[in-house]
Design a protein around this motif. Structure first.
Motif, mmCIF file in Angstrom:
data_model
loop_
_atom_site.group_PDB
_atom_site.id
_atom_site.type_symbol
_atom_site.label_atom_id
_atom_site.label_comp_id
_atom_site.label_asym_id
_atom_site.label_seq_id
_atom_site.Cartn_x
_atom_site.Cartn_y
_atom_site.Cartn_z
ATOM 1 N N GLY A 189 0.781 -1.233 0.000
ATOM 2 C CA GLY A 189 0.000 0.000 0.000
ATOM 3 C C GLY A 189 0.807 1.274 0.000
ATOM 4 N N ALA A 190 2.114 1.180 -0.267
ATOM 5 C CA ALA A 190 2.974 2.362 -0.240
ATOM 6 C C ALA A 190 3.546 2.648 -1.618
ATOM 7 C CB ALA A 190 4.121 2.166 0.752
ATOM 8 N N THR A 191 3.974 3.889 -1.807
ATOM 9 C CA THR A 191 4.773 4.244 -2.976
ATOM 10 C C THR A 191 6.215 3.877 -2.680
ATOM 11 O OG1 THR A 191 3.314 6.080 -3.578
ATOM 12 C CG2 THR A 191 5.570 6.131 -4.443
ATOM 13 N N PRO A 192 6.836 2.990 -3.448
ATOM 14 C CA PRO A 192 8.222 2.607 -3.162
ATOM 15 C C PRO A 192 9.180 3.776 -3.376
ATOM 16 C CG PRO A 192 7.154 1.022 -4.629
ATOM 17 C CD PRO A 192 6.263 2.213 -4.573
ATOM 18 N N VAL A 193 10.107 3.929 -2.458
ATOM 19 C CA VAL A 193 11.128 4.969 -2.519
ATOM 20 C C VAL A 193 12.481 4.285 -2.403
ATOM 21 C CG1 VAL A 193 12.074 7.027 -1.402
ATOM 22 C CG2 VAL A 193 9.593 6.685 -1.503
ATOM 23 N N SER A 194 13.380 4.579 -3.317
ATOM 24 C CA SER A 194 14.676 3.909 -3.325
ATOM 25 C C SER A 194 15.503 4.285 -2.106
ATOM 26 C CB SER A 194 15.442 4.258 -4.594
ATOM 27 O OG SER A 194 14.771 3.773 -5.727
ATOM 28 N N ARG A 195 16.082 3.282 -1.505
ATOM 29 C CA ARG A 195 17.004 3.489 -0.399
ATOM 30 C C ARG A 195 18.330 3.982 -0.983
ATOM 31 N NH1 ARG A 195 17.431 -1.919 2.194
ATOM 32 N NH2 ARG A 195 18.844 -2.324 0.476
ATOM 33 N N GLY A 196 18.944 4.977 -0.327
ATOM 34 C CA GLY A 196 20.197 5.515 -0.852
ATOM 35 C C GLY A 196 20.860 6.442 0.135
ATOM 36 N N ASP A 197 21.851 7.213 -0.358
ATOM 37 C CA ASP A 197 22.620 8.092 0.526
ATOM 38 C C ASP A 197 21.866 9.356 0.904
ATOM 39 O OD1 ASP A 197 24.742 6.318 0.451
ATOM 40 O OD2 ASP A 197 25.670 7.304 -1.281
ATOM 41 N N ASP A 198 20.843 9.717 0.118
ATOM 42 C CA ASP A 198 20.108 10.954 0.383
ATOM 43 C C ASP A 198 18.625 10.654 0.508
ATOM 44 O OD1 ASP A 198 19.302 13.567 0.690
ATOM 45 O OD2 ASP A 198 19.594 14.115 -1.431
#
Length: 308
Positions: A189-198
Motif C-alpha cells: 500500500g505504499a509508494t516505493p522509494v529507493s534506499r540511498g545516501d540521500d
C-alpha cells in the motif's frame, strides 16, 4: 523444561539449551505450551551484551519475546482464556525476563489473545512484537487520513506491518526500501522509494514541503528527520538512536508493550487479509545459534522461528 539462555554475553555460540523448572501461573496469568517463538533483533542484542547496561545482573537470561502456542494452565482470576485455547502473546521481556524460547512460558492474561484462525503457529508467532511495535508507533504518530508518512525499512518485519496498517487508515505512505522489495512495498500500500545516501532528498522530491511524519524502523536518524516538515513527527524504534529535535518536530521512540486488545485487533487484520505474515525459516530450539547467525546476516524477509 528446555529453554534457550545466555549465561555469558557474546557470539551465537554462547547460547545454551538449559533445563529449567516449568513455571507455574500466578493469579491473572496463563501458562502457554510453546509451539513457536520468533527470533528478533532484540534477542541478538541481548545475547551479544549490547543491552547489558539495561539488564539486572543474573546468572542466566532466558531469551524470547513472541510466542504462539496453547494455554496449558491458568491462574486464579483468568476467565477468558481456558486450557486448550490456541493463543499468541508478547512477553514484556525487560520487565519480566520471561523468555519464550522455551517449552513453556507464563505470561499475564492481558498479554495474550486467541491466535488467528487457520494460521500455523510458526506464522502466528511472527505477529506480536513486530505488529504491536508498528501499531503503537502509528498511534504515537497520530496521523489522519490523507496525511503523508514515510516508513524506512518498509520491507522489514516492523516496517511491512506499519505500511499495511497505515495504508488501511487512509494515510499516504512512502516506503523506503531496496530495489528488490519494490513489489512488496507497493503491494502493501505504499509508494516505493529507493534506499540511498540521500533519503531526505528523495522523499522531499515526492513531498516538497516535507512529509507529515517518519517512522524510522531502519534507524537512519538525522537524514530521515530532515524529510519531515516543520512541526511534523518522527518516531524511531530505539530511543538512544533517535536524532535531536529540530524545527519543532516531535521526536519520540516507540517502547513496545503487551496489550491483548491491540493484539486481538492485529489478529482480526490478519484474518481479514489486511496484514501479511512472513516466515523466513523454521528451526528447532536446539538450533538457536544458527537462527541468530541467520538474523545477523540480514536480508531476510520474514522472521526466523524456533519450535521446541
Amino acid at each position: 523444561m528446555r529453554a534457550i539462555v545466555v549465561r555469558t554475553f557474546g557470539e551465537p555460540g554462547v547460547l545454551e539449551v538449559a533445563e529449567l523448572p516449568a513455571p507455574e501461573p500466578a493469579a491473572g496469568q496463563v501458562r502457554i505450551k510453546v509451539a513457536a517463538a520468533s527470533v528478533n533483533p532484540v534477542d541478538l542484542a541481548t545475547r551479544s551484551g549490547a543491552l547489558s547496561a539495561f539488564l539486572p545482573e543474573l546468572p542466566a537470561y532466558p531469551l524470547g519475546w513472541d510466542v504462539a502456542g496453547t494455554v496449558d494452565a491458568i491462574g486464579d482470576g483468568v476467565a477468558d482464556l481456558a486450557p486448550g485455547t490456541e493463543v499468541i502473546g508478547l512477553s514484556d521481556w525487560f520487565a519480566t525476563l520471561s523468555g519464550t524460547h522455551a517449552e513453556y512460558v507464563v505470561l499475564p492474561a492481558g498479554a495474550v489473545t486467541a491466535a488467528p484462525a487457520g494460521v500455523a503457529p510458526e506464522l502466528a508467532a511472527t505477529l506480536p512484537l513486530n505488529g504491536l511495535t508498528a501499531l503503537q508507533a502509528l498511534d504515537l504518530l497520530d496521523l489522519s487520513a490523507g496525511q503523508t508518512l514515510a516508513v524506512t525499512g518498509a520491507a522489514g518485519a516492523v516496517g511491512g506491518f506499519a505500511v499495511e496498517l497505515a495504508a488501511r487508515r487512509g494515510i499516504t505512505v512512502l516506503g523506503v526500501a531496496g530495489p528488490a522489495d519494490r513489489a512488496f512495498v507497493s503491494g502493501a500500500g505504499a509508494t516505493p522509494v529507493s534506499r540511498g545516501d540521500d533519503v531526505a532528498g528523495t522523499l522531499r522530491a515526492l513531498a516538497p514541503g516535507g512529509v507529515d511524519a517518519v517512522f524510522d524502523t531502519a534507524l537512519i536518524g538525522a537524514d530521515a528527520l530532515a524529510a519531515v516538515r516543520d512541526g511534523g513527527r518522527y518516531v524511531g524504534v530505539f530511543g538512544p538512536a533517535a536524532p535531536g529535535t529540530e524545527r519543532g518536530i516531535d521526536v519520540q521512540a516507540v517502547s513496545v508493550h503487551s496489550d491483548a486488545g491491540q493484539l486481538a485487533e492485529l489478529v482480526f487484520q490478519v484474518e481479514t487479509g489486511a496484514l501479511t505474515l512472513r516466515l523466513a525459516r523454521t528451526l528447532a530450539l536446539a538450533d538457536a545459534a544458527e537462527a541468530h547467525t541467520l538474523v545477523a546476516k540480514g536480508g531476510l524477509r520474514g522472521r526466523v522461528v524456533l519450535t521446541p
